[in-house]
Design an enzyme around this catalytic site. Structure first.
Site, mmCIF file in Angstrom:
data_model
loop_
_atom_site.group_PDB
_atom_site.id
_atom_site.type_symbol
_atom_site.label_atom_id
_atom_site.label_comp_id
_atom_site.label_asym_id
_atom_site.label_seq_id
_atom_site.Cartn_x
_atom_site.Cartn_y
_atom_site.Cartn_z
ATOM 1 N N HIS A 89 -6.708 -15.829 12.248
ATOM 2 C CA HIS A 89 -5.248 -15.837 12.337
ATOM 3 C C HIS A 89 -4.549 -16.571 11.184
ATOM 4 O O HIS A 89 -3.353 -16.457 11.028
ATOM 5 C CB HIS A 89 -4.813 -16.460 13.676
ATOM 6 N N ASP B 62 -8.843 -11.787 14.092
ATOM 7 C CA ASP B 62 -7.708 -12.502 14.694
ATOM 8 C C ASP B 62 -7.701 -12.318 16.215
ATOM 9 O O ASP B 62 -7.685 -11.193 16.714
ATOM 10 C CB ASP B 62 -6.402 -11.950 14.095
ATOM 11 N N LEU C 150 -3.821 -24.673 17.580
ATOM 12 C CA LEU C 150 -4.445 -24.554 16.254
ATOM 13 C C LEU C 150 -5.892 -24.078 16.387
ATOM 14 O O LEU C 150 -6.366 -23.269 15.597
ATOM 15 C CB LEU C 150 -4.410 -25.903 15.517
ATOM 16 N N ALA C 151 -6.582 -24.571 17.412
ATOM 17 C CA ALA C 151 -7.980 -24.173 17.623
ATOM 18 C C ALA C 151 -8.075 -22.675 17.921
ATOM 19 O O ALA C 151 -8.975 -21.990 17.428
ATOM 20 C CB ALA C 151 -8.584 -24.983 18.767
ATOM 21 N N ILE C 152 -7.138 -22.154 18.714
ATOM 22 C CA ILE C 152 -7.132 -20.716 19.026
ATOM 23 C C ILE C 152 -6.884 -19.906 17.750
ATOM 24 O O ILE C 152 -7.477 -18.849 17.541
ATOM 25 C CB ILE C 152 -6.054 -20.399 20.090
ATOM 26 N N SER D 158 2.710 -15.269 11.373
ATOM 27 C CA SER D 158 2.728 -15.382 12.831
ATOM 28 C C SER D 158 4.173 -15.387 13.355
ATOM 29 O O SER D 158 4.908 -14.434 13.111
ATOM 30 C CB SER D 158 1.935 -16.629 13.256
ATOM 31 N N LEU D 159 4.621 -16.455 14.019
ATOM 32 C CA LEU D 159 6.018 -16.517 14.478
ATOM 33 C C LEU D 159 6.980 -16.359 13.309
ATOM 34 O O LEU D 159 8.029 -15.707 13.425
ATOM 35 C CB LEU D 159 6.279 -17.848 15.201
#
Length: 265
Positions: free
Chosen positions: A242, A215, A152-154, A88-89
Site C-alpha cells: 500500500h 496491496d 500503518l502495519a496494515i 490513499s486518502l
C-alpha cells in the site's frame, strides 16, 4: 437561543514548497502527514513540489466539514495549473479536486487509492471491510498512537520490507504533531462514505494510477473496474503493497517521472 457551533477556519493549510520547475502537489494518506513524501520531494528537484499536511494532520489546523470543504481550502492554498498527486486518502482528495476544479488542475496522479475504499460485495467491488474502519473509529478515542500504528502495519502488509516500511512511516508520523482526533474521524468517514465511481469517468485530465499488486487495502481486483481512456494510465508495481513510494521508491519514481515528462513540460 440555540447556541451556534463555531466553524473552524484554518489559519492556513501547511504547505512545504521546494525546488524549481513545473508545479507538483503531494497529498498524504490517513493517520500520517506530509513528511511521508520527504524522500520523494528530495528526489524531484526539477519540480516545484508542494507537500501538504491535510487539514488537522501534522502542522495544518483542523477544518470543519467534509471532503468538499477540504478540497476548497486546498485549492485556495495551492498554485493553479499544478499536477495533484495523492496517496490513499490523499488520492481521494485529489480525485475530488480534479472533479470540482478541472480547469485549475493540470493532471492527476493517484497512488494506492480508490474512488470507493469500502468493499461493496453485492456489487462485486473489492475494498476494505466496513467492520475494519468501524473498529479503527471505535479505537481512536481510546489510544490514538496505537490505533495509527496498527493502521500503518496494515498498510505495509504484503511488502517484503514490511518492518522497515512501518518504521519509516512511524518516523514520519512522529516528525510532526499527531493528527487531531477530529481530522482522523473526518478522514475515516471519507474512506467509509465517499463513492466517486459514477463520476470518475468524467475526469478530463491526464491521470496516472499507480497500484501495489500486494496491496491489502486497495485490492488489485478493482483495476479492471476502473474507467479507461487515452488520458488514463495504469502502472502496477509487482512486489509493492500500500505504500509503494516507500517500499519501492525507485520503481515508483521511475513510473512517475516517465509520466510527468510526458504531461508536465
Amino acid at each position: 437561543m440555540t447556541p451556534v457551533t463555531p466553524t473552524i477556519i484554518p489559519a492556513s493549510v501547511h504547505v512545504q514548497t521546494q525546488g524549481q520547475g513545473p508545479e507538483l502537489v503531494l497529498l498524504h494518506g490517513w493517520g500520517v502527514n506530509g513528511g511521508v513524501f520527504s524522500a520523494v520531494q528530495e528526489a524531484l528537484p526539477e519540480y516545484r513540489t508542494h507537500v501538504v499536511d491535510l487539514p488537522g494532520f501534522g502542522l495544518s489546523p483542523p477544518l470543519a466539514g467534509g471532503l468538499d470543504a477540504w478540497v476548497d481550502a486546498l485549492v485556495q492554498a495551492l498554485p493553479a495549473n499544478a499536477i495533484w498527486l495523492g496517496w490513499s486518502l490523499g488520492g481521494l482528495v485529489a480525485t475530488q479536486a480534479a472533479l470540482r476544479y478541472p480547469s485549475q488542475i493540470k493532471g492527476l496522479v493517484t497512488i494506492a487509492s480508490s474512488p470507493c475504499f469500502i468493499a461493496k460485495k453485492e456489487q462485486g467491488w473489492p475494498g476494505i471491510a466496513p467492520a475494519v474502519l468501524s473498529q479503527f473509529g471505535a479505537e481512536l478515542g481510546q489510544d490514538l498512537p496505537r490505533t495509527i500504528e496498527r493502521f500503518l502495519a496494515i498498510q505495509a502488509m504484503g511488502s517484503a520490507t514490511a518492518k522497515a516500511d512501518i518504521k519509516q512511516l512511524k518516523d514520519f508520523v512522529l516528525s510532526r504533531p499527531l493528527a487531531s482526533p477530529m481530522a482522523l474521524t473526518q478522514g475515516l468517514a471519507m474512506l467509509h462514505d465517499i463513492d466517486l465511481r459514477s463520476q470518475i469517468g468524467q475526469i478530463p485530465l491526464p491521470w496516472l494510477r499507480l497500484w501495489g499488486r500486494l496491496d491489502g487495502l486497495v485490492p488489485r481486483g478493482l483495476l479492471p473496474l476502473m474507467p479507461t481512456g487515452e488520458h488514463m494510465s495504469d502502472v502496477v508495481l509487482a512486489k509493492a503493497s500500500h505504500a509503494p513510494f516507500i517500499s519501492h521508491q525507485e520503481e515508483c519514481l521511475q513510473a512517475l517521472r516517465a509520466w510527468l515528462t510526458r504531461y508536465h513540460h
